[in-house]
Design a protein around this motif. Sequence first.
Motif, PDB file in Angstrom:
ATOM      1  N   GLU A 171      -7.052   8.079   5.950  1.00  0.00           N
ATOM      2  CA  GLU A 171      -8.380   8.146   6.557  1.00  0.00           C
ATOM      3  C   GLU A 171      -9.400   8.265   5.421  1.00  0.00           C
ATOM      4  OE1 GLU A 171      -8.917   7.794   9.818  1.00  0.00           O
ATOM      5  OE2 GLU A 171      -6.768   7.599  10.114  1.00  0.00           O
ATOM      6  N   PRO A 172     -10.665   7.938   5.660  1.00  0.00           N
ATOM      7  CA  PRO A 172     -11.678   8.016   4.589  1.00  0.00           C
ATOM      8  C   PRO A 172     -11.764   9.392   3.922  1.00  0.00           C
ATOM      9  CG  PRO A 172     -12.557   6.818   6.450  1.00  0.00           C
ATOM     10  CD  PRO A 172     -11.211   7.364   6.886  1.00  0.00           C
ATOM     11  N   GLY A 173     -11.576  10.458   4.652  1.00  0.00           N
ATOM     12  CA  GLY A 173     -11.663  11.797   4.079  1.00  0.00           C
ATOM     13  C   GLY A 173     -10.420  12.250   3.341  1.00  0.00           C
ATOM     14  N   ASP A 174      -9.391  11.389   3.296  1.00  0.00           N
ATOM     15  CA  ASP A 174      -8.137  11.755   2.638  1.00  0.00           C
ATOM     16  C   ASP A 174      -8.183  11.625   1.123  1.00  0.00           C
ATOM     17  OD1 ASP A 174      -6.944  12.338   5.061  1.00  0.00           O
ATOM     18  OD2 ASP A 174      -5.859  10.445   5.193  1.00  0.00           O
ATOM     19  N   ILE A 175      -9.130  10.854   0.586  1.00  0.00           N
ATOM     20  CA  ILE A 175      -9.247  10.692  -0.870  1.00  0.00           C
ATOM     21  C   ILE A 175     -10.336  11.650  -1.355  1.00  0.00           C
ATOM     22  CG2 ILE A 175      -9.761   9.108  -2.763  1.00  0.00           C
ATOM     23  CD1 ILE A 175      -7.142   8.509  -1.251  1.00  0.00           C
ATOM     24  N   LEU A 176      -9.940  12.548  -2.258  1.00  0.00           N
ATOM     25  CA  LEU A 176     -10.822  13.629  -2.692  1.00  0.00           C
ATOM     26  C   LEU A 176     -11.091  13.584  -4.190  1.00  0.00           C
ATOM     27  CD1 LEU A 176      -8.932  16.463  -0.786  1.00  0.00           C
ATOM     28  CD2 LEU A 176     -10.969  15.253  -0.008  1.00  0.00           C
ATOM     29  N   THR A 177     -12.259  14.052  -4.584  1.00  0.00           N
ATOM     30  CA  THR A 177     -12.590  14.252  -5.994  1.00  0.00           C
ATOM     31  C   THR A 177     -11.966  15.585  -6.425  1.00  0.00           C
ATOM     32  OG1 THR A 177     -14.600  15.477  -5.524  1.00  0.00           O
ATOM     33  CG2 THR A 177     -14.805  13.066  -5.691  1.00  0.00           C
ATOM     34  N   PRO A 178     -11.900  15.851  -7.736  1.00  0.00           N
ATOM     35  CA  PRO A 178     -11.398  17.158  -8.171  1.00  0.00           C
ATOM     36  C   PRO A 178     -12.180  18.327  -7.561  1.00  0.00           C
ATOM     37  CG  PRO A 178     -11.449  15.664 -10.026  1.00  0.00           C
ATOM     38  CD  PRO A 178     -12.131  14.958  -8.881  1.00  0.00           C
ATOM     39  N   LYS A 179     -13.503  18.189  -7.477  1.00  0.00           N
ATOM     40  CA  LYS A 179     -14.324  19.264  -6.907  1.00  0.00           C
ATOM     41  C   LYS A 179     -14.004  19.472  -5.428  1.00  0.00           C
ATOM     42  CE  LYS A 179     -19.034  20.785  -6.189  1.00  0.00           C
ATOM     43  NZ  LYS A 179     -20.443  20.485  -6.310  1.00  0.00           N
ATOM     44  N   GLN A 180     -13.874  18.390  -4.677  1.00  0.00           N
ATOM     45  CA  GLN A 180     -13.557  18.503  -3.255  1.00  0.00           C
ATOM     46  C   GLN A 180     -12.180  19.133  -3.047  1.00  0.00           C
ATOM     47  OE1 GLN A 180     -14.107  14.309  -2.488  1.00  0.00           O
ATOM     48  NE2 GLN A 180     -15.921  14.726  -1.217  1.00  0.00           N
ATOM     49  N   LEU A 181     -11.218  18.744  -3.878  1.00  0.00           N
ATOM     50  CA  LEU A 181      -9.876  19.315  -3.755  1.00  0.00           C
ATOM     51  C   LEU A 181      -9.888  20.800  -4.091  1.00  0.00           C
ATOM     52  CD1 LEU A 181      -6.903  18.874  -3.128  1.00  0.00           C
ATOM     53  CD2 LEU A 181      -6.569  18.333  -5.554  1.00  0.00           C
ATOM     54  N   ALA A 182     -10.607  21.173  -5.143  1.00  0.00           N
ATOM     55  CA  ALA A 182     -10.700  22.589  -5.513  1.00  0.00           C
ATOM     56  C   ALA A 182     -11.318  23.403  -4.377  1.00  0.00           C
ATOM     57  CB  ALA A 182     -11.518  22.747  -6.794  1.00  0.00           C
ATOM     58  N   GLU A 183     -12.349  22.857  -3.757  1.00  0.00           N
ATOM     59  CA  GLU A 183     -12.982  23.554  -2.630  1.00  0.00           C
ATOM     60  C   GLU A 183     -12.020  23.679  -1.458  1.00  0.00           C
ATOM     61  OE1 GLU A 183     -16.495  21.217  -1.930  1.00  0.00           O
ATOM     62  OE2 GLU A 183     -17.559  22.134  -3.626  1.00  0.00           O
ATOM     63  N   ARG A 184     -11.303  22.609  -1.158  1.00  0.00           N
ATOM     64  CA  ARG A 184     -10.386  22.626  -0.023  1.00  0.00           C
ATOM     65  C   ARG A 184      -9.240  23.610  -0.251  1.00  0.00           C
ATOM     66  NH1 ARG A 184      -8.752  17.201   3.212  1.00  0.00           N
ATOM     67  NH2 ARG A 184     -11.022  17.098   3.308  1.00  0.00           N
ATOM     68  N   LEU A 185      -8.753  23.681  -1.488  1.00  0.00           N
ATOM     69  CA  LEU A 185      -7.653  24.596  -1.810  1.00  0.00           C
ATOM     70  C   LEU A 185      -8.137  25.996  -2.171  1.00  0.00           C
ATOM     71  CD1 LEU A 185      -5.322  22.283  -3.914  1.00  0.00           C
ATOM     72  CD2 LEU A 185      -5.089  22.921  -1.511  1.00  0.00           C
ATOM     73  N   GLN A 186      -9.433  26.147  -2.328  1.00  0.00           N
ATOM     74  CA  GLN A 186     -10.039  27.429  -2.705  1.00  0.00           C
ATOM     75  C   GLN A 186      -9.487  27.939  -4.037  1.00  0.00           C
ATOM     76  OE1 GLN A 186      -9.524  29.963   0.726  1.00  0.00           O
ATOM     77  NE2 GLN A 186     -10.720  28.611   2.024  1.00  0.00           N
ATOM     78  N   VAL A 187      -9.516  27.029  -5.020  1.00  0.00           N
ATOM     79  CA  VAL A 187      -9.089  27.359  -6.387  1.00  0.00           C
ATOM     80  C   VAL A 187     -10.176  26.861  -7.339  1.00  0.00           C
ATOM     81  CG1 VAL A 187      -6.617  27.219  -5.854  1.00  0.00           C
ATOM     82  CG2 VAL A 187      -7.810  25.185  -6.686  1.00  0.00           C
ATOM     83  N   PRO A 188     -10.205  27.389  -8.573  1.00  0.00           N
ATOM     84  CA  PRO A 188     -11.183  26.877  -9.543  1.00  0.00           C
ATOM     85  C   PRO A 188     -10.825  25.450  -9.970  1.00  0.00           C
ATOM     86  CG  PRO A 188      -9.956  28.756 -10.445  1.00  0.00           C
ATOM     87  CD  PRO A 188      -9.439  28.504  -9.077  1.00  0.00           C
ATOM     88  N   MET A 189     -11.813  24.685 -10.392  1.00  0.00           N
ATOM     89  CA  MET A 189     -11.544  23.320 -10.854  1.00  0.00           C
ATOM     90  C   MET A 189     -10.611  23.303 -12.058  1.00  0.00           C
ATOM     91  SD  MET A 189     -14.917  21.016 -10.096  1.00  0.00           S
ATOM     92  CE  MET A 189     -14.491  19.899 -11.368  1.00  0.00           C
ATOM     93  N   SER A 190     -10.647  24.358 -12.852  1.00  0.00           N
ATOM     94  CA  SER A 190      -9.742  24.419 -14.005  1.00  0.00           C
ATOM     95  C   SER A 190      -8.276  24.394 -13.556  1.00  0.00           C
ATOM     96  CB  SER A 190     -10.020  25.669 -14.838  1.00  0.00           C
ATOM     97  OG  SER A 190      -9.828  26.841 -14.064  1.00  0.00           O
ATOM     98  N   TRP A 191      -7.981  24.968 -12.388  1.00  0.00           N
ATOM     99  CA  TRP A 191      -6.617  24.952 -11.840  1.00  0.00           C
ATOM    100  C   TRP A 191      -6.210  23.518 -11.514  1.00  0.00           C
ATOM    101  CZ3 TRP A 191      -3.905  23.373  -7.612  1.00  0.00           C
ATOM    102  CH2 TRP A 191      -2.654  23.930  -7.408  1.00  0.00           C
ATOM    103  N   ILE A 192      -7.139  22.760 -10.947  1.00  0.00           N
ATOM    104  CA  ILE A 192      -6.869  21.361 -10.607  1.00  0.00           C
ATOM    105  C   ILE A 192      -6.526  20.579 -11.872  1.00  0.00           C
ATOM    106  CG2 ILE A 192      -7.857  19.222  -9.653  1.00  0.00           C
ATOM    107  CD1 ILE A 192      -7.378  21.424  -7.517  1.00  0.00           C
ATOM    108  N   TYR A 193      -7.374  20.701 -12.892  1.00  0.00           N
ATOM    109  CA  TYR A 193      -7.130  19.964 -14.137  1.00  0.00           C
ATOM    110  C   TYR A 193      -5.843  20.415 -14.823  1.00  0.00           C
ATOM    111  CZ  TYR A 193     -11.676  17.820 -13.641  1.00  0.00           C
ATOM    112  OH  TYR A 193     -12.743  17.092 -13.174  1.00  0.00           O
TER     113      TYR A 193
END
Length: 76
Positions: free
Chosen positions: A18-40
């Motif tokens: 679905e269109p909302g299934d592709i996320l940026t690092p910031k969107q993923l960090a927000e969704r997972l409730q983690v800092p962006m540094s964790w994503i990277y």
Amino acid sequence: MATAAKLAAMPTGRTRLEPGDILTPKQLAERLQVPMSWIYKHTDSSRRNRLPVLRCDGFLRFSWPDVCEWLRGSRD
């Protein structure tokens, strides 16, 4: 909605994105409730069990269904 509830609501075996299934690092960090540094940190190619990432011409994008599957299988 809490992350666990989002994971529970995510159907397994989905084949269509679905269109909302592709996320940026910031969107993923927000969704997972983690800092962006964790994503990277978890997309580093030297990690054994790295977060699934789509690399698009230097940009990182994440498939929410793939991330949910990774989270279900990740136990570290």
